[in-house]
Design an enzyme around this catalytic site. Structure first.
Site, short mmCIF file in Angstrom:
data_model
loop_
_atom_site.label_atom_id
_atom_site.label_comp_id
_atom_site.label_asym_id
_atom_site.label_seq_id
_atom_site.Cartn_x
_atom_site.Cartn_y
_atom_site.Cartn_z
N VAL A 1 0.84 -1.20 0.00
CA VAL A 1 0.00 0.00 0.00
C VAL A 1 0.87 1.25 0.00
O VAL A 1 0.59 2.22 -0.73
CB VAL A 1 -0.98 0.00 1.19
CG1 VAL A 1 -1.80 1.29 1.23
CG2 VAL A 1 -1.93 -1.20 1.10
N CYS A 2 1.94 1.25 0.76
CA CYS A 2 2.84 2.40 0.82
C CYS A 2 3.51 2.65 -0.53
O CYS A 2 3.63 3.80 -0.98
CB CYS A 2 3.90 2.21 1.89
SG CYS A 2 3.25 2.03 3.56
#
Length: 168
Positions: A59-60
């Site tokens: 996600v990052c």
């Protein structure tokens, strides 16, 4: 204070919650070459500050790539800063591997000064909580999102709309 969970477990955020209309807190973090960077280093620009726990997670990585891809369409008056607890060397490696050249990755690992100033330091993990801040040219916060669950994506569209509203 914002309520945040990480992998569905509540976490304690250290620092003061930043709200729309407030003056953006200053901070001191490290660039990829270990030089200090503060909010004032981008004075006179609109700042989109994207905060991630670690660039080396899915996600990052997606979040950082998304803002890197959008950077060109936002213009020269916009600086995109991605802040994490990753070491500067890891950030530099990630940027090279992902051709992320339109953003600046900054490390808060040394002092957690950004995390405390923006109320995103997760006490239990010593990572930064996923969040997005937009700061105008006068250092006023115009958009804030503390993502409720740390493994969820931020609202990219709203953050980008907040930046574009300042460029018109």
């Amino acid at each position: 204070m914002a309520k945040v969970t990480f992998k569905n477990s509540p976490v304690t955020l250290v620092g003061k919650e930043v709200v729309v209309g407030s003056k953006a807190p200053d901070f001191s973090v490290l660039a990829n070459d270990l030089s200090p960077v503060t909010l004032q280093d981008s004075a006179g620009k609109i700042r989109l500050i994207s905060v991630v726990p670690s660039l080396d997670t899915g996600v990052c990585s997606t979040q950082t790539n998304k803002f890197n891809e959008e950077a060109a369409s936002l213009g020269e008056d916009v600086a995109i800063l991605t802040v994490s607890m990753d070491l500067p060397f890891a950030q530099k490696r990630w940027c090279g591997a992902n051709a992320a050249d339109a953003i600046q990755t900054l490390s808060d690992h040394r002092d957690a000064a950004f995390g405390e100033a923006y109320g995103v330091l997760m006490q239990e993990l010593r990572l930064l909580a996923r969040s997005v801040f937009v700061v105008d040219k006068n250092d006023v916060v115009t958009y804030v999102e503390y993502v409720g669950e740390g493994t969820d994506h931020p609202n990219y569209e709203k953050a980008l709309e907040a930046v574009k509203a300042l460029t018109n």
